[in-house]
Each structure stands twice: as C-alpha cells, then as structure tokens.
Design a protein around this motif. Structure first.
Motif, PDB file in Angstrom:
ATOM      1  N   PRO A  57       0.808  -1.230   0.000  1.00  0.00           N
ATOM      2  CA  PRO A  57       0.000   0.000   0.000  1.00  0.00           C
ATOM      3  C   PRO A  57       0.841   1.279   0.000  1.00  0.00           C
ATOM      4  O   PRO A  57       0.392   2.298  -0.515  1.00  0.00           O
ATOM      5  CB  PRO A  57      -0.842  -0.118   1.266  1.00  0.00           C
ATOM      6  N   GLU A  58       2.058   1.230   0.536  1.00  0.00           N
ATOM      7  CA  GLU A  58       2.892   2.438   0.571  1.00  0.00           C
ATOM      8  C   GLU A  58       3.293   2.891  -0.833  1.00  0.00           C
ATOM      9  O   GLU A  58       3.686   4.039  -1.036  1.00  0.00           O
ATOM     10  CB  GLU A  58       4.130   2.240   1.452  1.00  0.00           C
ATOM     11  N   SER A  59       3.159   2.033  -1.825  1.00  0.00           N
ATOM     12  CA  SER A  59       3.468   2.381  -3.216  1.00  0.00           C
ATOM     13  C   SER A  59       2.332   3.144  -3.892  1.00  0.00           C
ATOM     14  O   SER A  59       2.507   3.644  -5.004  1.00  0.00           O
ATOM     15  CB  SER A  59       3.757   1.122  -4.033  1.00  0.00           C
ATOM     16  N   TYR A  60       1.162   3.226  -3.241  1.00  0.00           N
ATOM     17  CA  TYR A  60      -0.028   3.811  -3.865  1.00  0.00           C
ATOM     18  C   TYR A  60      -0.583   4.987  -3.065  1.00  0.00           C
ATOM     19  O   TYR A  60      -1.773   5.144  -2.935  1.00  0.00           O
ATOM     20  CB  TYR A  60      -1.113   2.742  -4.016  1.00  0.00           C
ATOM     21  N   LYS A  61       0.294   5.839  -2.562  1.00  0.00           N
ATOM     22  CA  LYS A  61      -0.148   7.011  -1.800  1.00  0.00           C
ATOM     23  C   LYS A  61      -0.863   7.985  -2.727  1.00  0.00           C
ATOM     24  O   LYS A  61      -0.706   7.939  -3.954  1.00  0.00           O
ATOM     25  CB  LYS A  61       1.054   7.687  -1.150  1.00  0.00           C
ATOM     26  N   GLU A  62      -1.625   8.889  -2.132  1.00  0.00           N
ATOM     27  CA  GLU A  62      -2.347   9.893  -2.911  1.00  0.00           C
ATOM     28  C   GLU A  62      -1.363  10.688  -3.760  1.00  0.00           C
ATOM     29  O   GLU A  62      -0.293  11.062  -3.296  1.00  0.00           O
ATOM     30  CB  GLU A  62      -3.117  10.830  -1.984  1.00  0.00           C
ATOM     31  N   GLY A  63      -1.721  10.912  -5.013  1.00  0.00           N
ATOM     32  CA  GLY A  63      -0.876  11.658  -5.932  1.00  0.00           C
ATOM     33  C   GLY A  63       0.075  10.798  -6.741  1.00  0.00           C
ATOM     34  O   GLY A  63       0.741  11.294  -7.639  1.00  0.00           O
ATOM     35  N   THR A  64       0.123   9.502  -6.460  1.00  0.00           N
ATOM     36  CA  THR A  64       1.001   8.608  -7.204  1.00  0.00           C
ATOM     37  C   THR A  64       0.411   8.332  -8.583  1.00  0.00           C
ATOM     38  O   THR A  64      -0.759   7.994  -8.695  1.00  0.00           O
ATOM     39  CB  THR A  64       1.173   7.273  -6.445  1.00  0.00           C
ATOM     40  N   ALA A  65       1.231   8.484  -9.622  1.00  0.00           N
ATOM     41  CA  ALA A  65       0.794   8.177 -10.979  1.00  0.00           C
ATOM     42  C   ALA A  65       0.930   6.673 -11.184  1.00  0.00           C
ATOM     43  O   ALA A  65       1.992   6.111 -10.943  1.00  0.00           O
ATOM     44  CB  ALA A  65       1.644   8.927 -11.986  1.00  0.00           C
TER      45      ALA A  65
END
Length: 111
Positions: A57-65
């Motif tokens: 989940p840490e790879s998909y934080k808000e603002g991640t493209a």
C-alpha cells in the motif's frame, strides 16, 4: 467450434486520489482499492480498482501516478476492476496531458 483467443489488454492510468483498505468483521485487512478520477461526457466520477493480493500500500499514496493492467467484470449493471499487474507506479503528481491538435497535411510545392 474453434477456440477464440484474444490478445487484448485493458489498461487504466491516472493519479491515485485515495487508497481504501477493506477489512473483515475482525478488523483484519483483506485488500486495498485505489480510487482514480474519471472525466467523461456525463461529468466526473470515481473509478475503483482493486489491487492485486500482496500489493504494497505504501506504493499507492495519494498523488502517485499509476498504470495498471486490469481485468473487469460486470454484476447487476456495475463494472468492477481488479488490477492484474503494475505497469508503472511513480510518486508525485503527474503532469496533466495536453491534447494538442495535429496540423492538417499541406500540399507539397512542386518547383
């Protein structure tokens, strides 16, 4: 009857607006879903994409493209997306795409 094979892939790309976690009644995490904004002729809506099992989940934080290859299913008129694999994950807000008009071809001058 012959078997039909398709080489079609469905790709969803955009910036993560929100990361939701799904939990069971005991509070155990079952999985994660990313929400992306979709803009269309009928306005703005959310596109929910379930992440593959074991996704960090840490790879998909808000603002991640993100760019995800997905499978989809339809149930009672609703479409559900499930990511099969990541094609691209980049942190930070991505630049908005600018659609530039393509100039029309012009006739060549003959000397």
């Amino acid at each position: 009857m012959s078997e039909v094979k398709m080489n079609t892939r469905v790709i969803i790309a955009g910036d993560v607006e929100y990361l939701k976690e799904s939990r069971n009644e005991r509070g155990q995490i079952l999985g994660y879903t990313v929400q992306l904004v979709k803009r269309g002729q009928k306005g703005i809506g959310l596109l929910n994409v379930r992440l593959p099992e074991g996704a960090k989940p840490e790879s998909y934080k808000e603002g991640t493209a993100v760019e995800l290859e997905v499978d989809y299913s339809v149930f009672e008129g609703s479409v559900f997306f499930r990511a099969v694999r990541d094609l691209k994950v980049e942190t930070g807000k991505s630049e908005p795409r600018v659609e530039r008009p393509v100039p029309a071809p012009t006739a060549a001058k003959i000397a």
